[in-house]
Scaffold this active site. Structure first.
Site, short mmCIF file in Angstrom:
data_model
loop_
_atom_site.label_atom_id
_atom_site.label_comp_id
_atom_site.label_asym_id
_atom_site.label_seq_id
_atom_site.Cartn_x
_atom_site.Cartn_y
_atom_site.Cartn_z
N TYR A 147 0.85 -1.20 0.00
CA TYR A 147 0.00 0.00 0.00
C TYR A 147 0.88 1.25 0.00
O TYR A 147 0.71 2.15 -0.83
CB TYR A 147 -0.90 -0.05 1.23
CG TYR A 147 -1.86 1.11 1.38
CD1 TYR A 147 -2.92 1.28 0.48
CD2 TYR A 147 -1.75 2.01 2.44
CE1 TYR A 147 -3.82 2.33 0.63
CE2 TYR A 147 -2.65 3.05 2.61
CZ TYR A 147 -3.68 3.20 1.70
OH TYR A 147 -4.58 4.24 1.86
N THR A 212 -0.52 5.72 18.54
CA THR A 212 -1.47 6.83 18.38
C THR A 212 -1.93 6.97 16.93
O THR A 212 -1.24 6.59 15.98
CB THR A 212 -0.84 8.18 18.79
OG1 THR A 212 0.18 8.54 17.85
CG2 THR A 212 -0.27 8.13 20.20
P1 NAD Z 1 -12.85 2.07 0.25
O1 NAD Z 1 -12.29 0.68 0.23
O2 NAD Z 1 -14.16 2.27 0.92
O3 NAD Z 1 -12.97 2.64 -1.22
C1 NAD Z 1 -12.09 2.29 -2.26
C2 NAD Z 1 -12.90 2.13 -3.53
O4 NAD Z 1 -12.01 1.83 -4.62
C3 NAD Z 1 -13.88 0.95 -3.45
O5 NAD Z 1 -15.16 1.35 -3.90
C4 NAD Z 1 -13.27 -0.11 -4.38
O6 NAD Z 1 -14.22 -0.96 -4.93
C5 NAD Z 1 -12.57 0.78 -5.40
N1 NAD Z 1 -11.48 0.11 -6.12
C6 NAD Z 1 -10.40 -0.53 -5.59
N2 NAD Z 1 -9.62 -1.02 -6.59
C7 NAD Z 1 -10.22 -0.66 -7.76
C8 NAD Z 1 -9.89 -0.87 -9.12
N3 NAD Z 1 -8.80 -1.54 -9.51
N4 NAD Z 1 -10.74 -0.35 -10.06
C9 NAD Z 1 -11.85 0.34 -9.71
N5 NAD Z 1 -12.20 0.56 -8.43
C10 NAD Z 1 -11.39 0.05 -7.48
O7 NAD Z 1 -11.73 3.00 0.91
P2 NAD Z 1 -11.77 4.54 1.32
O8 NAD Z 1 -11.50 4.63 2.76
O9 NAD Z 1 -12.96 5.18 0.74
O10 NAD Z 1 -10.46 5.08 0.57
C11 NAD Z 1 -10.56 5.77 -0.66
C12 NAD Z 1 -9.19 6.30 -1.05
O11 NAD Z 1 -8.69 7.16 -0.04
C13 NAD Z 1 -8.14 5.20 -1.24
O12 NAD Z 1 -7.32 5.55 -2.34
C14 NAD Z 1 -7.35 5.27 0.04
O13 NAD Z 1 -6.02 4.84 -0.14
C15 NAD Z 1 -7.42 6.75 0.38
N6 NAD Z 1 -7.24 6.97 1.82
C16 NAD Z 1 -8.25 6.75 2.70
C17 NAD Z 1 -8.04 6.96 4.06
C18 NAD Z 1 -9.14 6.79 5.10
O14 NAD Z 1 -8.88 7.02 6.27
N7 NAD Z 1 -10.36 6.44 4.74
C19 NAD Z 1 -6.78 7.37 4.52
C20 NAD Z 1 -5.77 7.55 3.59
C21 NAD Z 1 -6.00 7.37 2.25
#
Ligand code: NAD
Ligand code: UDP
Length: 311
Positions: A147, A212
């Site tokens: 990741y 944390t």
């Molecule tokens: P999530 O798993 O709910 O959403 C990710 C989405 O991406 C899902 O709908 C999944 O089906 C889709 N996906 C994954 N691989 C795919 C592919 N190859 N083609 C098409 N769709 C694909 O996660 P989230 O928490 O909503 O995270 C969304 C983004 O934000 C991610 O890139 C994640 O790395 C980033 N992020 C989130 C957080 C957090 O705290 N939620 C923190 C840091 C970064």
């Protein structure tokens, strides 16, 4: 901001669906590209459908979209540690090939591009709180490396498209965000603890619980991301809530909210689990006039209310 046509990769996930909701509310047209590997079209079902298109697509394959596009928000990627440990190759592919394709789409459409990066680019940080100029402390060959390194590659790719092709790129480094629409079995600590609290189970604290994290409520994050997308700054920007808590303090907060002492079960700390994390948000504040508004107590209460309806 006048009405725009905005592509959201990963738009059926937790953050993507909240972005879609807010962008539709502000009068934009939204096109979601998602293969539903960790997301669910149900997340978009309650949204007004008139200006929303949902396309089932793996973004690691070529992206063809008809018509103009003003902005590509690249959010596709497994995001929870249990998801990316289960899907290591898909995670590397979506961060690398998927980011390349999303940037290619932005270039072809002459549109702006925003990458959802992460605090994980800092790894297990030796600088605290984390500022954007810190290069991080990541184990590339550990299980979390799939990741962290995918996101570091994605940032490098965004900057290369910016420098080489002049694409207007933006990079948001998102710190732990929580709220409604997270999956019950997502494995991240807030939905895990809330699901356990509601089911009367022990809270699963990994390690000694003294590591944390700094938790940001989703509405604050979405506001920060949309301000960044509209700004003219192409370097990475931290968006997160700087209020830092140990995992034991988070467990304690939940006990306060549910009005009884929740039992705790300690288990092994996952490999390379960062010991501390807290964003320095000076840059977001200076550039965007942004800071989070929702305190942990209120955000947890709202999330608890939502989970109590779906559990
Ligand atoms: P999530 O798993 O709910 O959403 C990710 C989405 O991406 C899902 O709908 C999944 O089906 C889709 N996906 C994954 N691989 C795919 C592919 N190859 N083609 C098409 N769709 C694909 O996660 P989230 O928490 O909503 O995270 C969304 C983004 O934000 C991610 O890139 C994640 O790395 C980033 N992020 C989130 C957080 C957090 O705290 N939620 C923190 C840091 C970064
Ligand atoms: N964690 C925990 N119990 C759980 C899930 C997570 O103690 O059931 C811990 C995890 O080890 C980490 C922190 O909570 O130290 C945040 O984990 P999460 O998976 O939410 O996100 P991370 O910041 O590690 O990506």
């Amino acid at each position: 901001m006048s009405s725009q046509r905005i592509v959201i990769t990963g738009g059926a996930g937790f953050l993507g669906s909240h972005l879609a909701e807010e962008l539709l509310r502000r009068g934009n047209e939204v096109v979601v590209l998602d293969n539903f590997i960790t997301g669910n079209p149900d997340n978009l079902a309650a949204l007004p459908q008139d200006h929303l298109t949902i396309i089932k697509q793996d973004v690691t394959t070529f992206l063809a979209i008809d018509g103009p596009v003003d902005l590509v928000l690249h959010f596709a990627s497994p995001a929870s540690p249990i998801d990316y440990l289960k899907l290591p190759i898909q995670t590397l592919k979506v961060g690398s090939l998927g980011t390349h394709n999303a940037l290619g789409l932005a270039k072809a459409k002459n549109s702006r591009f925003l990458l959802a990066s992460t605090s994980e680019v800092y790894g297990d940080p030796n600088v605290h709180p984390q500022t954007e100029d810190y290069w991080g402390h990541v184990n590339p060959v550990g299980p979390r490396g799939v990741y962290d390194e995918a996101k570091r590659f994605a940032e490098a790719m965004a900057m290369a498209y910016h420098r080489t092709h002049g694409v207007e790129t933006r990079i948001v480094r998102i710190f732990n965000t929580y709220g409604p629409r997270m999956r019950l079995h997502d494995g991240r600590v807030v939905p895990a603890f809330i699901a356990q609290a509601l089911r009367g189970e022990e809270l699963t604290v990994f390690g000694d619980g003294r590591q944390t994290r700094s938790f940001c409520f989703v509405s604050d994050l979405i506001e920060g991301i949309l301000r960044l997308a509209a700004s003219d700054y192409s370097g990475p920007v931290n968006i997160g809530n700087p209020d830092e808590f140990t995992i034991l303090e988070l467990a304690e907060k939940l006990s306060e909210l549910v009005g009884k002492q929740l039992p705790i079960k300690f288990s092994e700390l996952p490999t390379d689990d960062p010991r501390q994390r807290k964003p320095d948000i000076t840059l977001a504040h200076t550039l965007l006039g942004w800071e989070p508004k929702i305190k942990l107590h209120e955000g947890l209460q709202r999330t608890l209310d939502w989970f109590s309806k779906v559990i």
